[in-house]
Write an enzyme that holds these catalytic residues in place. Structure first.
Site, PDB file in Angstrom:
ATOM      1  N   TYR A  47       0.828  -1.196   0.000  1.00  0.00           N
ATOM      2  CA  TYR A  47       0.000   0.000   0.000  1.00  0.00           C
ATOM      3  C   TYR A  47       0.869   1.255   0.000  1.00  0.00           C
ATOM      4  O   TYR A  47       1.436   1.647   1.021  1.00  0.00           O
ATOM      5  CB  TYR A  47      -0.935   0.028   1.204  1.00  0.00           C
ATOM      6  CG  TYR A  47      -1.865  -1.170   1.307  1.00  0.00           C
ATOM      7  CD1 TYR A  47      -2.191  -1.929   0.181  1.00  0.00           C
ATOM      8  CD2 TYR A  47      -2.411  -1.538   2.527  1.00  0.00           C
ATOM      9  CE1 TYR A  47      -3.044  -3.019   0.280  1.00  0.00           C
ATOM     10  CE2 TYR A  47      -3.274  -2.629   2.629  1.00  0.00           C
ATOM     11  CZ  TYR A  47      -3.580  -3.370   1.497  1.00  0.00           C
ATOM     12  OH  TYR A  47      -4.425  -4.456   1.599  1.00  0.00           O
ATOM     13  N   HIS A 132       0.310 -12.366   1.324  1.00  0.00           N
ATOM     14  CA  HIS A 132      -0.468 -11.408   0.532  1.00  0.00           C
ATOM     15  C   HIS A 132      -0.435 -11.750  -0.957  1.00  0.00           C
ATOM     16  O   HIS A 132       0.629 -11.781  -1.575  1.00  0.00           O
ATOM     17  CB  HIS A 132       0.115 -10.004   0.750  1.00  0.00           C
ATOM     18  CG  HIS A 132      -0.798  -8.891   0.334  1.00  0.00           C
ATOM     19  ND1 HIS A 132      -0.366  -7.580   0.223  1.00  0.00           N
ATOM     20  CD2 HIS A 132      -2.115  -8.871   0.013  1.00  0.00           C
ATOM     21  CE1 HIS A 132      -1.371  -6.819  -0.144  1.00  0.00           C
ATOM     22  NE2 HIS A 132      -2.444  -7.578  -0.280  1.00  0.00           N
TER      23      HIS A 132
END
Length: 317
Positions: A47, A132
């Site tokens: 992010y 992830h």
């Protein structure tokens, strides 16, 4: 089952997802979450090339460390580019490309990822570590990332481990293969799509794995009281038939004194397999608005929606 608060902050927006957020607004957003009682924060190196982790850490650093659950992810290492930051990130975040993402699901990569995250966060530990987006690296994750995270849990470096993905089939397989505490699935259980309930939810319930939902607003379509035709769905232009269906759900919601976003949140949390939802927020106003979505909707609205078959896979609360 690992205990999680019922809802939390998804911090992708604080990494400048799509549009930039100032440092001041990012800090004010996390502070507003704290004031609203939110004690669960989800972040990731991905992010904003680490920006979300840096901002979350700065905002939480002076809070009681045992007073919140912090979740980050492994699988992408951030490597300095050595450039002059003239370029911009190409993966949806409005940040300078001072770092580049390198896929790494090896045991050593997982250790390094957690160490790097702690440095960016400025904190002494993370509570939950998720593998992830291993979609194209399933075997590497099985051989390296999951066994290493389980070892790190045994060593007390992290309290809980799991995986975060958009697809349910590999998540289901991971739950059945490994002793996972948490899985985060995005965009696969909401008012218009109940696919996670067919495979992932039963497997998680059998294994005692907590399910966290992201994307309960279907990446935009369900976030509006009255969805506009140009709404997004699954990060693209929403198909006309889904816009029409969402607008009809919104109309029924208004007739019963509630809203489409409130129904989206309450539908997600009604399923017994779901432990928590994470909602993306980029301003105190969004925090305050989302905090108001949890008051139970009138029972009559669900009965009306059921009569028309508008909601996918609904489970009565």
């Amino acid at each position: 089952m690992f205990a999680l608060p019922r809802w939390g902050l998804g911090s992708a927006a604080l990494g400048n997802l799509y549009t930039a957020v100032s440092d001041e607004d990012a800090r004010a957003t996390v502070d507003a979450c704290w004031d609203a009682g939110i004690r669960y924060v989800d972040t990731a190196p991905h992010y904003g090339l680490g920006l979300a982790e840096e901002r979350v850490g700065a905002a939480l650093r002076d809070r009681p460390r045992d007073g919140f659950v912090l979740q980050t992810k492994v699988g992408r290492l951030l490597v300095p580019t050595g450039g002059d930051a003239a370029g911009r990130d190409t993966e949806g975040f409005d940040v300078p490309a001072t770092r580049t993402r390198v896929w790494d699901f090896s045991a050593a990569g997982v250790r390094r990822s957690i160490e790097d995250s702690l440095e960016r966060l400025g904190l002494d530990r993370v509570d939950v570590a998720l593998v992830h987006d291993p979609d194209d690296h399933l075997d590497d994750a099985r051989r390296g990332a999951f066994p290493e995270l389980l070892r790190m849990r045994e060593e007390g470096i992290v309290r809980a481990v799991g995986a975060g993905m958009n697809e349910t089939a590999p998540l289901t397989a991971f739950v059945e293969e490994f002793d996972l505490d948490v899985v985060l699935v995005a965009g696969r259980y909401h008012l218009l799509d109940a696919s996670a309930a067919t495979d992932l939810f039963p497997a998680a319930q059998r294994g005692g794995t907590a399910v966290v939902l992201g994307g309960v607003f279907a990446s935009g379509l369900l976030a509006h009281d009255d969805p506009p035709p140009e709404s997004t769905y699954a990060y693209a232009q929403a198909p006309a038939d889904l816009v029409a269906r969402a607008r009809r759900i919104a109309q029924v919601a208004r007739e019963h004194g509630t809203t489409l976003p409130a129904l989206a949140v309450q539908h997600a949390l009604a399923h017994p397999a779901v432990a928590s939802v994470v909602l993306g927020m980029r301003s105190p106003a969004e925090v305050h608005r989302n905090a108001g979505l949890f008051a139970p909707a009138p029972a009559g609205v669900w009965e009306a929606l059921d009569r028309e078959g508008l909601v996918a896979g609904r489970v009565a609360a």
